[in-house]
Design an enzyme around this catalytic site. Sequence first.
Site, PDB file in Angstrom:
ATOM      1  N   HIS A   1       0.983  -1.676  -0.283  1.00  0.00           N
ATOM      2  CA  HIS A   1      -0.115  -0.300   0.105  1.00  0.00           C
ATOM      3  C   HIS A   1       0.719   0.877  -0.263  1.00  0.00           C
ATOM      4  CE1 HIS A   1       1.156  -0.032   4.545  1.00  0.00           C
ATOM      5  NE2 HIS A   1       0.568   0.771   4.731  1.00  0.00           N
TER       6      HIS A   1
ATOM      7  N   ASP B   1       0.405   5.479   2.139  1.00  0.00           N
ATOM      8  CA  ASP B   1      -0.179   5.946   2.795  1.00  0.00           C
ATOM      9  C   ASP B   1      -1.043   7.510   2.453  1.00  0.00           C
ATOM     10  OD1 ASP B   1       1.457   4.151   4.461  1.00  0.00           O
ATOM     11  OD2 ASP B   1       2.530   5.805   4.684  1.00  0.00           O
TER      12      ASP B   1
ATOM     13  N   HIS C   1       4.972  -0.064   0.414  1.00  0.00           N
ATOM     14  CA  HIS C   1       5.694  -0.348   0.710  1.00  0.00           C
ATOM     15  C   HIS C   1       4.639  -1.854   1.581  1.00  0.00           C
ATOM     16  CE1 HIS C   1       4.208   2.809   2.827  1.00  0.00           C
ATOM     17  NE2 HIS C   1       3.664   2.251   3.989  1.00  0.00           N
TER      18      HIS C   1
ATOM     19  N   ARG D   1       6.004   7.059  13.569  1.00  0.00           N
ATOM     20  CA  ARG D   1       5.505   7.445  12.589  1.00  0.00           C
ATOM     21  C   ARG D   1       5.158   8.776  11.771  1.00  0.00           C
ATOM     22  NH1 ARG D   1       1.370   4.600   8.043  1.00  0.00           N
ATOM     23  NH2 ARG D   1       0.105   6.245   8.372  1.00  0.00           N
TER      24      ARG D   1
HETATM   25  C1  SIN Z   1       2.851   1.487   7.753  1.00  0.00           C
HETATM   26  O1  SIN Z   1       2.844   1.225   6.549  1.00  0.00           O
HETATM   27  O2  SIN Z   1       3.225   2.799   6.996  1.00  0.00           O
HETATM   28  C2  SIN Z   1       4.428   1.027   8.344  1.00  0.00           C
HETATM   29  C3  SIN Z   1       5.513  -0.179   7.816  1.00  0.00           C
HETATM   30  C4  SIN Z   1       5.920  -0.904   9.196  1.00  0.00           C
HETATM   31  O3  SIN Z   1       5.578  -0.581  10.209  1.00  0.00           O
HETATM   32  O4  SIN Z   1       7.268  -1.698   8.452  1.00  0.00           O
END
Ligand code: SIN
Length: 288
Positions: free
Chosen positions: A103, A105, A261, A276
């Site tokens: 996906h 973000d 990612h 994040r």
């Molecule tokens: C996310 O999808 O933003 C998290 C990625 C991760 O935890 O590696």
Amino acid sequence: MNSEYRTLKAIPVSREVGAEISGVDIAAGISDEQFSELKQAFSDYGVIFLRDQDITPDQHIEFARRWGEINVNRFFQPVETHPQIAEVRKEPHQKANIGAAWHTDHSYDQIPAMGSILYAREVPELGGDTLFSSMYAACDALSDGMKKMLLGMRAEHSSRHVFGEQAYVDKDVEDVGGRLGNTGAATQDAIHPVIIRHPLSGRSALYVNGDFTVKFEGWTKAESQPLLDFLYQHASQNEFTCRFQWQKGSMAIWDNRATHHYAMNDYQGELRLMHRITIQGEALGAAD
Ligand code: SIN
């Protein structure tokens, strides 16, 4: 991907996406020149990785603000003392992780996030890697015929089916354990070109993703799904990807318009805690 840097070193980690950066210490301070080189590397590689950063949440926020306005995620549990930071947490007793599907973000926003800055506070002994895939490479590898069709198309994206009330019917609420919430805020729907002109690089990038894209504009869901499934499979082929192994203090800064990612969920019984921050972007135009 051949910029010359004076204040840092960038070592590519795969042919298509990602570079490890050395010579940067966020806590010690980053000059304007070094910051502009970091931004260049971000544009060149789609995702950049830093190691051994020892930063406080305030320093994380200060660093993020240099990239742009912070776009606070509405659904992730925030860090209690720093609501600008979203927690990406998995406790040892929890089974599901956050982000275990390809996906990008915030594509459900009409002005989607430019990028995300993920910082590792606690990592499992082994596992919990994050995979990245280049949407430039995915776009470039499509046939001329497919590209020609997609260039005239737009797709609908939504947060409703992922973060809304209905999504919890399929979730083990016990296991979610307060990590996600605020279901009433899951009202975003957006329409974006299927192939965008990337605002930084000017390159064409594929912009549909399995989490948030619902269907093509003017098509039914049933008509859209087979082509979307093809594009997701196409976009995640190994040749377009890299894989990052986290250590405590590692940081990844990725471009949500140039990459997808995927967070691996292969560390049952161990804690993984990431912080994040998501950075605001701009409306996306179609490639031509
Ligand atoms: C996310 O999808 O933003 C998290 C990625 C991760 O935890 O590696």
